[in-house]
Design an enzyme around this catalytic site. Structure first.
Site, PDB file in Angstrom:
ATOM      1  N   ILE A 175       0.725  -0.966  -0.172  1.00 54.95           N
ATOM      2  CA  ILE A 175      -0.054   0.107  -0.099  1.00 54.95           C
ATOM      3  C   ILE A 175       0.934   1.450   0.027  1.00 54.95           C
ATOM      4  O   ILE A 175       1.627   1.634   0.909  1.00 54.95           O
ATOM      5  CB  ILE A 175      -0.972   0.024   1.280  1.00 54.95           C
ATOM      6  CG1 ILE A 175      -1.871  -1.236   1.206  1.00 54.95           C
ATOM      7  CG2 ILE A 175      -1.947   1.219   1.195  1.00 54.95           C
ATOM      8  CD1 ILE A 175      -2.548  -1.686   0.115  1.00 54.95           C
ATOM      9  N   LYS A 176       0.837   2.143  -1.120  1.00 55.44           N
ATOM     10  CA  LYS A 176       1.649   3.344  -1.226  1.00 55.44           C
ATOM     11  C   LYS A 176       0.784   4.259  -0.494  1.00 55.44           C
ATOM     12  O   LYS A 176      -0.192   4.619  -0.940  1.00 55.44           O
ATOM     13  CB  LYS A 176       1.988   3.570  -2.726  1.00 55.44           C
ATOM     14  CG  LYS A 176       2.977   4.474  -3.154  1.00 55.44           C
ATOM     15  CD  LYS A 176       3.364   4.461  -4.473  1.00 55.44           C
ATOM     16  CE  LYS A 176       4.665   5.266  -4.716  1.00 55.44           C
ATOM     17  NZ  LYS A 176       5.064   5.201  -6.463  1.00 55.44           N
TER      18      LYS A 176
END
Length: 218
Positions: free
Chosen positions: A83-84
């Protein structure tokens, strides 16, 4: 050093895969928008191409609650999804949550050693300092990588440093010399890494001389 490709174009990922040194993929909203296809079609295509290596997919919300909701939905796509999350106070809250759940995170838009320190302290799996964008405003982007690497080594932080906003092969080589964990590289720069004018000249000469060899074995 690991090589990630910075793209949402499945064709570019596939070509890089054929070189057998691709370790992961990073995307962002800008790269996904360039593909001009529905979001879920794009990310599912990417994950099908690299099902066994980390793929960074970025949230769009700016508040921690929204980031968590979006990130959980993205994480359902596969165990290799990272997850960025943007480097903001709200982003750090989300990073801490995801890491407590065993979901990997990539803190993006890092432009200072202070930001990197905070991201490493909350346990980010990866941090992405942007060297090219710093160069664009007359700062030396690679100086930031040196500072972050020293801080990481001083305190044995586990976060991996992803050198992002890579513009040319020099950025890649300097990253390797500094000891960054990863460089995420556009396909155009990956292609440049393998080329040298003297290699082309040498190959041309070898092939020309080969033509004069009698009774060639093949």
């Amino acid at each position: 050093m690991k090589f990630f490709i910075d793209t949402a174009d499945v064709n570019e990922i596939r070509e890089a895969n054929r070189l057998h040194f691709l370790d992961g993929v990073t995307t962002n909203p800008t790269l996904i928008a360039k593909v001009k296809k529905p979001f879920w079609d794009v990310v599912k295509g990417i994950l099908a191409e690299v099902p066994d290596r980390p793929v960074s997919l970025e949230v769009a919300s700016t508040d921690a609650e929204g980031m968590i909701k979006e990130g959980e939905k993205l994480a359902e796509l596969g165990k290799n999804v990272v997850i960025k999350i943007p480097m903001t106070p709200e982003g750090l809250k989300a990073v801490s949550y995801f890491e407590s759940k065993g979901i990997k995170t990539n803190v993006t838009l890092v432009f200072s050693p202070a930001q990197a320190l905070l991201a490493m302290k909350v346990g980010a799996s990866y941090i992405s300092p942007f060297v090219g964008r710093l160069d664009d405003i007359s700062h030396t982007g690679m100086d930031l990588i040196r500072q972050i690497k020293q801080i990481k080594d001083n305190y044995n932080f586990k976060s991996e440093i992803i050198v992002a906003s890579v513009r040319n092969p020099v950025h890649v080589i300097e990253s390797a010399m500094i000891g960054a964990d990863i460089a995420t590289i556009p396909y155009s720069v990956i292609a440049q890494l393998a080329k040298h004018p003297l290699t082309d000249i040498g190959l041309e000469r070898f092939l020309k001389d080969w033509e004069s060899v009698p009774e060639k074995p093949f």
